[in-house]
Design a protein around this motif. Structure first.
Motif, PDB file in Angstrom:
ATOM      1  N   MET A   1       0.659  -1.228   0.303  1.00 17.35           N
ATOM      2  CA  MET A   1       0.234   0.264   0.208  1.00 17.35           C
ATOM      3  C   MET A   1       1.006   0.618  -0.234  1.00 17.35           C
ATOM      4  O   MET A   1       1.774   1.007   1.402  1.00 17.35           O
ATOM      5  N   THR A   2       0.078   2.577  -0.402  1.00 19.75           N
ATOM      6  CA  THR A   2       1.323   3.373  -0.545  1.00 19.75           C
ATOM      7  C   THR A   2       0.991   4.382   0.421  1.00 19.75           C
ATOM      8  O   THR A   2      -0.258   4.721   0.048  1.00 19.75           O
ATOM      9  N   ASP A   3       1.796   4.988   1.351  1.00 14.48           N
ATOM     10  CA  ASP A   3       1.621   6.447   1.871  1.00 14.48           C
ATOM     11  C   ASP A   3       1.463   7.151   0.951  1.00 14.48           C
ATOM     12  O   ASP A   3       2.074   7.523   1.183  1.00 14.48           O
ATOM     13  N   THR A   4      -0.370   7.916   0.816  1.00 12.31           N
ATOM     14  CA  THR A   4      -0.315   8.943  -0.722  1.00 12.31           C
ATOM     15  C   THR A   4       0.136  10.411   0.147  1.00 12.31           C
ATOM     16  O   THR A   4       0.284  11.252  -0.889  1.00 12.31           O
ATOM     17  N   LYS A   5      -0.058  10.532   1.974  1.00 18.40           N
ATOM     18  CA  LYS A   5      -0.074  11.307   2.613  1.00 18.40           C
ATOM     19  C   LYS A   5       2.262  11.250   2.561  1.00 18.40           C
ATOM     20  O   LYS A   5       2.574  13.039   2.132  1.00 18.40           O
ATOM     21  N   LEU A   6       3.040  10.648   2.228  1.00 21.71           N
ATOM     22  CA  LEU A   6       4.114  11.376   2.325  1.00 21.71           C
ATOM     23  C   LEU A   6       5.091  10.661   1.431  1.00 21.71           C
ATOM     24  O   LEU A   6       6.377  10.733   1.393  1.00 21.71           O
ATOM     25  N   ALA A   7       4.854   9.927   0.297  1.00 19.72           N
ATOM     26  CA  ALA A   7       5.336   9.722  -0.874  1.00 19.72           C
ATOM     27  C   ALA A   7       5.192  11.024  -1.867  1.00 19.72           C
ATOM     28  O   ALA A   7       6.824  10.904  -2.244  1.00 19.72           O
ATOM     29  N   PRO A   8       5.168  11.771  -1.440  1.00 22.86           N
ATOM     30  CA  PRO A   8       5.220  12.899  -2.182  1.00 22.86           C
ATOM     31  C   PRO A   8       6.533  14.011  -2.415  1.00 22.86           C
ATOM     32  O   PRO A   8       7.223  14.007  -2.777  1.00 22.86           O
ATOM     33  N   TYR A   9       7.002  13.376  -0.888  1.00 21.73           N
ATOM     34  CA  TYR A   9       8.138  13.951  -0.223  1.00 21.73           C
ATOM     35  C   TYR A   9       9.358  12.842  -0.285  1.00 21.73           C
ATOM     36  O   TYR A   9      10.707  13.367  -0.175  1.00 21.73           O
ATOM     37  N   GLY A  10       8.856  11.615  -0.242  1.00 24.54           N
ATOM     38  CA  GLY A  10       9.740  10.869  -0.876  1.00 24.54           C
ATOM     39  C   GLY A  10      10.686  11.187  -2.324  1.00 24.54           C
ATOM     40  O   GLY A  10      11.018  10.232  -2.338  1.00 24.54           O
ATOM     41  N   ILE A  11       9.315  10.919  -3.091  1.00 23.29           N
ATOM     42  CA  ILE A  11       9.823  11.529  -4.786  1.00 23.29           C
ATOM     43  C   ILE A  11      10.641  12.829  -4.252  1.00 23.29           C
ATOM     44  O   ILE A  11      11.897  12.808  -5.215  1.00 23.29           O
TER      45      ILE A  11
END
Length: 133
Positions: A1-11
C-alpha cells in the motif's frame, strides 16, 4: 500500500539527490574534463564527440530541473536514456561491479531504474512546475 501522505516527500528526496548527482556529473564534465576532453572520451568509445557536449548539457540542465521540480517526470524519463547509454557504452565492457576498473554497468543501470521510477511516480512535493497529466 502506498502512503499517499508521505509519498510526495519521498519523491522529493529522490528528485533532489538525483538532481544533485546529475548536476555534479555535468559540471565535472564542463570544468574538470572540459568540453574538449568530454568530446574526446566519447570519441574513444566510438561515439560522435558532440554527443559528449549534449550529455554534459543534459546533465546540468536536467539536474537543475530535477532539483527545482520543473517538468520532473519528463526530465527523469529523458535522463533514463543518458544513463542507459552510459551503462551500455562506457561501462558494459567493465563487467557488473562498479568497483571494477572503469566502473561496471550496475551503477548506471540502477540510476536508470531510479530515473524511470521517478518518471512513473510523478513530480513530488514542492515542484515548481509540475508535469501536466
Amino acid at each position: 500500500m502506498t502512503d499517499t501522505k508521505l509519498a510526495p516527500y519521498g519523491i522529493l528526496v529522490l528528485r533532489l539527490v538525483t538532481g544533485a548527482l546529475f548536476l555534479t556529473h555535468g559540471l565535472t564534465k564542463l570544468f574538470v574534463f572540459t568540453p574538449a576532453g568530454t568530446m574526446g572520451f566519447f570519441q574513444s568509445l566510438g561515439l560522435p564527440g558532440w554527443l559528449g557536449v549534449v550529455t554534459m548539457i543534459a546533465e546540468i540542465v536536467g539536474g537543475l530541473a530535477l532539483i527545482a521540480g520543473i517538468y520532473a517526470r519528463i526530465v527523469s524519463f529523458g535522463l533514463t536514456f543518458i544513463l542507459l547509454g552510459a551503462a551500455f557504452t562506457a561501462h558494459w565492457a567493465n563487467g557488473f561491479s562498479f568497483a571494477n576498473q572503469g566502473g561496471g554497468w550496475e551503477y548506471p543501470m540502477m540510476w536508470a531504474a531510479v530515473q524511470f521510477a521517478l518518471a512513473l511516480l510523478g513530480d513530488g512535493a514542492y515542484a515548481l512546475r509540475p508535469t501536466r497529466k
